[in-house]
Design a protein around this motif. Structure first.
Motif, PDB file in Angstrom:
ATOM      1  N   PHE A  74      38.407  38.450  42.086  1.00  0.00           N
ATOM      2  CA  PHE A  74      39.199  38.628  40.922  1.00  0.00           C
ATOM      3  C   PHE A  74      39.853  37.348  40.638  1.00  0.00           C
ATOM      4  N   SER A  75      40.411  36.430  41.446  1.00  0.00           N
ATOM      5  CA  SER A  75      41.384  35.650  41.118  1.00  0.00           C
ATOM      6  C   SER A  75      40.492  34.516  40.549  1.00  0.00           C
ATOM      7  N   ALA A  76      39.313  34.236  40.972  1.00  0.00           N
ATOM      8  CA  ALA A  76      38.292  33.387  40.567  1.00  0.00           C
ATOM      9  C   ALA A  76      37.936  33.652  38.986  1.00  0.00           C
ATOM     10  N   LEU A  77      37.583  34.745  38.718  1.00  0.00           N
ATOM     11  CA  LEU A  77      37.032  35.473  37.634  1.00  0.00           C
ATOM     12  C   LEU A  77      38.305  35.489  36.629  1.00  0.00           C
ATOM     13  N   LYS A 104      33.811  27.948  47.664  1.00  0.00           N
ATOM     14  CA  LYS A 104      32.658  28.776  47.877  1.00  0.00           C
ATOM     15  C   LYS A 104      32.384  29.334  46.321  1.00  0.00           C
ATOM     16  N   ILE A 105      33.372  30.336  45.905  1.00  0.00           N
ATOM     17  CA  ILE A 105      33.336  31.263  44.827  1.00  0.00           C
ATOM     18  C   ILE A 105      32.976  30.013  43.505  1.00  0.00           C
ATOM     19  N   MET A 106      33.831  29.189  43.470  1.00  0.00           N
ATOM     20  CA  MET A 106      34.001  28.320  42.477  1.00  0.00           C
ATOM     21  C   MET A 106      32.903  27.151  42.540  1.00  0.00           C
ATOM     22  N   SER A 285      30.134  31.539  37.551  1.00  0.00           N
ATOM     23  CA  SER A 285      30.949  32.487  36.873  1.00  0.00           C
ATOM     24  C   SER A 285      30.059  33.694  36.500  1.00  0.00           C
ATOM     25  N   PHE A 286      30.308  34.862  36.988  1.00  0.00           N
ATOM     26  CA  PHE A 286      29.658  36.021  36.972  1.00  0.00           C
ATOM     27  C   PHE A 286      30.067  36.371  35.359  1.00  0.00           C
ATOM     28  N   LEU A 287      31.230  36.119  34.696  1.00  0.00           N
ATOM     29  CA  LEU A 287      31.393  36.452  33.448  1.00  0.00           C
ATOM     30  C   LEU A 287      30.205  35.618  32.555  1.00  0.00           C
ATOM     31  N   ALA A 288      29.880  34.383  32.879  1.00  0.00           N
ATOM     32  CA  ALA A 288      29.097  33.864  32.177  1.00  0.00           C
ATOM     33  C   ALA A 288      27.550  34.083  32.482  1.00  0.00           C
ATOM     34  N   GLU A 289      27.388  34.581  33.659  1.00  0.00           N
ATOM     35  CA  GLU A 289      25.869  34.929  33.996  1.00  0.00           C
ATOM     36  C   GLU A 289      25.457  36.234  33.593  1.00  0.00           C
ATOM     37  N   TYR A 299      36.517  43.420  33.201  1.00  0.00           N
ATOM     38  CA  TYR A 299      37.254  42.195  33.351  1.00  0.00           C
ATOM     39  C   TYR A 299      37.984  41.693  32.370  1.00  0.00           C
ATOM     40  N   ARG A 300      37.091  41.487  31.192  1.00  0.00           N
ATOM     41  CA  ARG A 300      37.730  40.808  29.998  1.00  0.00           C
ATOM     42  C   ARG A 300      38.869  41.675  29.440  1.00  0.00           C
ATOM     43  N   ASN A 301      38.851  42.939  29.401  1.00  0.00           N
ATOM     44  CA  ASN A 301      39.873  43.760  29.068  1.00  0.00           C
ATOM     45  C   ASN A 301      41.089  43.566  29.899  1.00  0.00           C
ATOM     46  N   ILE A 302      40.865  43.499  31.222  1.00  0.00           N
ATOM     47  CA  ILE A 302      41.877  43.352  32.303  1.00  0.00           C
ATOM     48  C   ILE A 302      42.708  41.829  32.029  1.00  0.00           C
ATOM     49  N   ILE A 303      41.823  40.882  31.849  1.00  0.00           N
ATOM     50  CA  ILE A 303      42.288  39.686  31.511  1.00  0.00           C
ATOM     51  C   ILE A 303      43.042  39.608  30.264  1.00  0.00           C
TER      52      ILE A 303
END
Length: 321
Positions: A74-77, A104-106, A285-289, A299-303
């Motif tokens: 979650f932090s990374a996204l 690793k995540i980034m 980035s999962f958001l981009a993939e 995620y986008r609504n939460i952000i």
């Protein structure tokens, strides 16, 4: 078995005049830290931290009393989502000293920290997204960090004091699970500046919620504002038949019921998506993939809600000043 004296629920809280001095503090490994820093860092240290972090507009801590709930993901996204706006500068600080998974995540494994005249330089994913983690200081990602509390606390202070963050709109701090050394340190050190608040991550099942309640209690005792709770791994929508299954059944009502009971905001629920794990392992980035995934939309609504909270918090602070 009788309960040991000085049980955690008797903790007076770090903001109390009795922090580190009450009977409940006897035997606690953080007693010295609380006693020395009940009112925050000493004036000289506080001035150093203020000077280094004066250009940080918003600071958000990502917490969870439970491990394995997807907090680092979650932090990374959250960092990726905020940095999607190229006009914003975003920094991600990983203070999970013993389990640093952010490199690793980034997609930054193998990178190292460089030092300049102005301090340590963050490792950049994009021009507007910098990262700092103890993982960059290890010779191998398999190296174990076997440190006691004081050494961990010292590194956290060094990350805040010695890293040249520059002008930053959002500083996201990824923390380890629990309510111990790292959490006390980051809250006390940042008390010299300001923290917008904490986002608390959980999963729907009671075994997670019972530890998250402790985290909420911790935040209230140390006077750390709670932005809200995110329920991660909240159901699974089959990509073929579109039926939803509860992989982790919310037997006690999940995060929604807990938030109602504790008067905390529920920022949103993120469904399971196997692509999230694949993206983390590949450092993408999962958001981009997976821009059309239900999880990405959540995620986008939460952000967006976190951004709105931070802006409102900033306006309130300006009025007070």
């Amino acid at each position: 078995m009788a309960e040991a004296p000085g049980a955690p629920e008797e903790c007076p809280g770090t903001g109390s005049a009795q922090a580190g001095r009450a009977a409940a503090c006897q035997g606690c490994p953080n007693q010295g830290l609380c006693a020395a820093g009940a009112a925050g860092p000493d004036p000289a240290e506080a001035a150093e931290l203020r000077a280094r972090l004066r250009a940080v507009r918003h600071t958000v801590l990502v917490l969870s009393g439970k491990g394995g709930v997807g907090k680092s993901t979650f932090s990374a996204l959250l960092a990726h989502g905020l940095a999607a706006d190229e006009t914003k500068q975003v920094a991600l600080l990983d203070i999970d000293i013993c389990g640093p998974s952010i490199p690793k995540i980034m997609g930054l494994e193998g990178e190292q920290v460089h030092q300049s005249g102005s301090g340590w330089s963050p490792v950049y994913v994009e021009e507007n997204l910098g990262v700092m983690s103890v993982g960059f200081l290890l010779s191998s990602p398999d190296d174990a960090v076997i440190w006691r509390g004081p050494k961990k606390n010292g590194l956290i202070k060094q990350f805040l004091r010695d890293v040249d963050w520059g002008e930053v709109d959002y500083l996201i701090v990824d923390t380890p699970p629990g309510t111990s050394d790292e959490h006390l340190s980051i809250v006390q050190y940042l008390s010299a500046t300001r923290i917008d608040g904490a986002v608390i991550v959980t999963t729907p099942q009671e075994v997670s919620l019972q530890d998250v309640r402790k985290e909420i209690n911790f935040c209230r005792k140390v006077k750390l504002p709670i932005i809200g709770v995110v329920e991660n791994m909240s159901g699974f929508v089959c990509p073929k038949c579109k039926n939803e299954s509860q992989i982790f059944p919310p037997t006690t009502g999940g995060a929604e019921k807990m938030c109602q009971n504790l008067s905390v905001s529920l920022l949103g629920k993120v469904p399971l998506d196997p692509q999230i794990g694949k993206s983390c392992d590949s450092g993408q980035s999962f958001l981009a993939e997976a821009p059309e995934s239900p999880a990405t939309l959540s995620y986008r609504n939460i952000i967006q809600r976190i951004q709105e909270y931070c802006e409102q918090h900033h306006l309130q602070e300006e009025k007070i000043m």
